[in-house]
Design a protein around this motif. Structure first.
Motif, PDB file in Angstrom:
ATOM      1  N   CYS A  25       0.868  -1.187   0.000  1.00 29.71           N
ATOM      2  CA  CYS A  25       0.000   0.000   0.000  1.00 29.71           C
ATOM      3  C   CYS A  25       0.903   1.235   0.000  1.00 29.71           C
ATOM      4  O   CYS A  25       1.825   1.324   0.825  1.00 29.71           O
ATOM      5  N   HIS A  30       0.169   4.220   0.871  1.00 28.85           N
ATOM      6  CA  HIS A  30      -0.071   5.050   2.066  1.00 28.85           C
ATOM      7  C   HIS A  30       0.531   4.338   3.293  1.00 28.85           C
ATOM      8  O   HIS A  30       1.459   4.868   3.918  1.00 28.85           O
ATOM      9  N   ASN A  31      -0.007   3.165   3.595  1.00 30.81           N
ATOM     10  CA  ASN A  31       0.528   2.284   4.644  1.00 30.81           C
ATOM     11  C   ASN A  31       0.693   2.968   6.004  1.00 30.81           C
ATOM     12  O   ASN A  31       1.603   2.609   6.758  1.00 30.81           O
ATOM     13  N   LYS A  32      -0.161   3.953   6.296  1.00 26.43           N
ATOM     14  CA  LYS A  32       0.013   4.691   7.554  1.00 26.43           C
ATOM     15  C   LYS A  32      -1.246   4.717   8.420  1.00 26.43           C
ATOM     16  O   LYS A  32      -1.273   5.473   9.408  1.00 26.43           O
ATOM     17  N   CYS A  33      -2.297   4.013   8.053  1.00 31.08           N
ATOM     18  CA  CYS A  33      -3.487   4.016   8.916  1.00 31.08           C
ATOM     19  C   CYS A  33      -3.119   3.309  10.227  1.00 31.08           C
ATOM     20  O   CYS A  33      -2.489   2.243  10.196  1.00 31.08           O
ATOM     21  N   PHE A  42      -4.557   1.592  12.454  1.00 33.17           N
ATOM     22  CA  PHE A  42      -5.108   0.291  12.847  1.00 33.17           C
ATOM     23  C   PHE A  42      -4.636  -0.846  11.942  1.00 33.17           C
ATOM     24  O   PHE A  42      -4.898  -2.011  12.204  1.00 33.17           O
ATOM     25  N   CYS A  43      -3.939  -0.518  10.850  1.00 33.52           N
ATOM     26  CA  CYS A  43      -3.740  -1.474   9.752  1.00 33.52           C
ATOM     27  C   CYS A  43      -2.367  -2.135   9.792  1.00 33.52           C
ATOM     28  O   CYS A  43      -1.343  -1.455   9.923  1.00 33.52           O
ATOM     29  N   TYR A  77      -0.094  -4.549   5.145  1.00 37.00           N
ATOM     30  CA  TYR A  77       1.033  -4.536   4.196  1.00 37.00           C
ATOM     31  C   TYR A  77       2.349  -4.145   4.871  1.00 37.00           C
ATOM     32  O   TYR A  77       3.233  -3.600   4.226  1.00 37.00           O
ATOM     33  N   GLU A  79     -13.841   4.447   6.216  1.00 40.81           N
ATOM     34  CA  GLU A  79     -13.850   4.041   7.635  1.00 40.81           C
ATOM     35  C   GLU A  79     -14.866   4.821   8.451  1.00 40.81           C
ATOM     36  O   GLU A  79     -15.588   4.253   9.253  1.00 40.81           O
ATOM     37  N   LYS A 136      -5.901   8.529   8.220  1.00 40.75           N
ATOM     38  CA  LYS A 136      -6.458   7.955   6.991  1.00 40.75           C
ATOM     39  C   LYS A 136      -5.895   8.616   5.734  1.00 40.75           C
ATOM     40  O   LYS A 136      -5.937   8.054   4.641  1.00 40.75           O
TER      41      LYS A 136
HETATM   42  S1  SF4 Z   1      -6.209   0.669   5.666  1.00 43.94           S
HETATM   43 FE1  SF4 Z   1      -4.770   2.358   5.192  1.00 43.94          FE
HETATM   44  S2  SF4 Z   1      -2.716   1.477   5.422  1.00 43.94           S
HETATM   45 FE2  SF4 Z   1      -4.167  -0.234   5.310  1.00 43.94          FE
HETATM   46  S3  SF4 Z   1      -4.233  -0.797   3.158  1.00 43.94           S
HETATM   47 FE3  SF4 Z   1      -5.904   0.668   3.452  1.00 43.94          FE
HETATM   48  S4  SF4 Z   1      -4.997   2.666   2.995  1.00 43.94           S
HETATM   49 FE4  SF4 Z   1      -3.288   1.224   3.265  1.00 43.94          FE
END
Ligand code: SF4
Length: 292
Positions: free
Chosen positions: A25, A27-30, A32-33, A36, A131, A143
Motif C-alpha cells: 500500500c 499510504h501504509n500509515k493508517c 489500525f492497519c 502490508y 472508515e 487515513k
Molecule cells: S487501511 Fe490504510 S494502510 Fe491499510 S491498506 Fe488501506 S490505505 Fe493502506
C-alpha cells in the motif's frame, strides 16, 4: 500467476480475476492497519502484468471482472492505468469491469478528463476505505484525507460516472463515540452516494500504532454492544435508495446483509435482538478478530 505478499480483496470480488499491479500500500500509515507491513510498496512492470494476463487467458474461457491487486492500486497514474486497462481488453475483450481499492488522495491526483477516460476503459466500482464520516476520527487514524476532501473527490468520481463502494469500520471512533460516528458517517454516505456500503469492525492488531495508543491510554475500544448500536444507528440514518448494505465479515459479531431501504426493518430487528441477548464476556472468550 505472479503474486507478491499477502493478497487482499473485497469479499464480493471472490469470482474476479486477481491481477497484481502494485505490491503493498502506497499510504501504509493508517494506525489500525497491519495488512502490508511486511512488504515495501512497488509497482509491477507492464511486461509482468501482460505475462499474467497471457497465463490467465489459458485458464479462463471468460473473465468479465478483474480486480487489480493490492492495497491502493488506484495510486497508479492515469497513463499507467490506461495501459493496464488496454492490455486487459486485449486479452479479455469480454471484460466489463476493472476494479480495485482506491484512496481519496488517489482520486484527487487525477484530472476530471483522466477519470472520464479511465471509466471509458472499464474502470469502475472502486473500493474506497472511508472508515468513518467524522473529521476527528479520520485524522486520528491517519487515513490520509479529510471529510471535506472525501466529499469533493467522491463527487468528482460520481461526475465521471465511476461508482464507488464505501468501506466502513464500526468501533473506529472508540468507546462512547459510536452513535455520533454513525450519524456523521451516514451523513457522508447520503451526500456521496456509494453503490454499496461495506461494514467491518475494528480489531486491534499487535504491533500497530493503534495498539500503542491503547497501551498509552490514548484510545479506548468500544464494547461489542456499542459496535452493534453503532451499526443500528448507521442503518437507521442511511437515506439512500436501492443500496446493498454488506456487513458479512469475519470481524463482525453479527453477520448482516440486505438492500436498503427494502430490508431496513429486518436488519434493525436482527441487531435489536442481538443487542438484547448479547453476552459480552462469552463473546470475548470465543471470538478473535483478524486483520482485513
Ligand atoms: S487501511 Fe490504510 S494502510 Fe491499510 S491498506 Fe488501506 S490505505 Fe493502506
Amino acid at each position: 500467476m505472479h503474486y507478491t505478499g499477502t493478497i487482499y480483496r473485497p469479499p464480493v470480488e471472490a469470482d474476479s480475476l486477481l491481477l497484481q499491479v502494485t505490491v503493498g500500500c502506497a499510504h501504509n500509515k493508517c494506525t489500525f492497519c497491519s495488512m502490508y507491513k511486511d512488504v515495501n510498496f512497488s509497482i509491477e512492470r507492464l511486461e509482468q502484468i501482460e505475462k499474467d494476463l497471457m497465463e490467465a487467458r489459458t485458464y479462463h474461457d471468460r473473465v468479465e471482472r478483474v480486480f487489480l491487486v493490492n492495497g491502493d492500486a488506484f495510486v497508479l497514474n492515469a497513463d499507467y492505468l490506461k495501459a493496464i486497462a488496454t492490455k486487459i481488453r486485449d486479452y479479455f475483450p469480454e471484460c466489463k469491469t476493472i476494479t480495485m481499492y482506491a484512496s481519496i488522495q488517489n482520486i484527487k491526483a487525477k484530472r476530471d478528463e483522466e477519470l472520464i477516460e479511465l471509466r471509458r476503459l472499464g474502470i469502475n466500482d472502486l473500493y474506497v476505505g472511508l472508515e468513518s464520516g467524522s473529521s476527528d476520527v479520520v485524522t486520528r487514524i491517519n487515513k490520509g484525507h479529510s471529510i471535506q476532501e472525501a466529499k469533493e473527490q467522491l463527487e468528482r468520481l460520481n461526475n465521471a460516472n465511476i461508482n464507488h463502494m464505501a468501506l466502513l469500520m464500526l468501533g473506529v471512533a472508540g468507546k462512547g463515540k459510536g452513535v455520533e460516528n454513525a450519524k456523521l458517517t451516514a451523513e457522508l454516505l447520503n451526500i456521496t452516494k456509494p453503490k454499496l456500503v461495506w461494514v467491518g469492525t475494528l480489531g486491534v492488531i499487535a504491533g500497530t500504532k493503534l495498539q500503542e495508543e491503547i497501551i498509552a491510554g490514548r484510545f479506548e475500544e468500544a464494547t461489542e454492544i456499542e459496535n452493534l448500536i453503532e451499526e443500528k444507528t448507521l442503518i437507521e440514518e442511511i437515506q439512500l435508495k436501492n443500496i446493498p448494505f454488506y456487513g458479512v465479515h469475519n470481524t463482525n459479531a453479527i453477520p448482516l446483509a440486505g438492500m436498503l431501504p427494502r430490508d431496513k426493518e429486518k436488519m434493525l430487528m436482527i441487531l435489536e435482538d442481538g443487542i438484547n441477548d448479547f453476552d459480552e464476556d462469552a463473546f470475548k472468550k470465543t471470538f478473535k478478530r483478524i486483520p482485513r
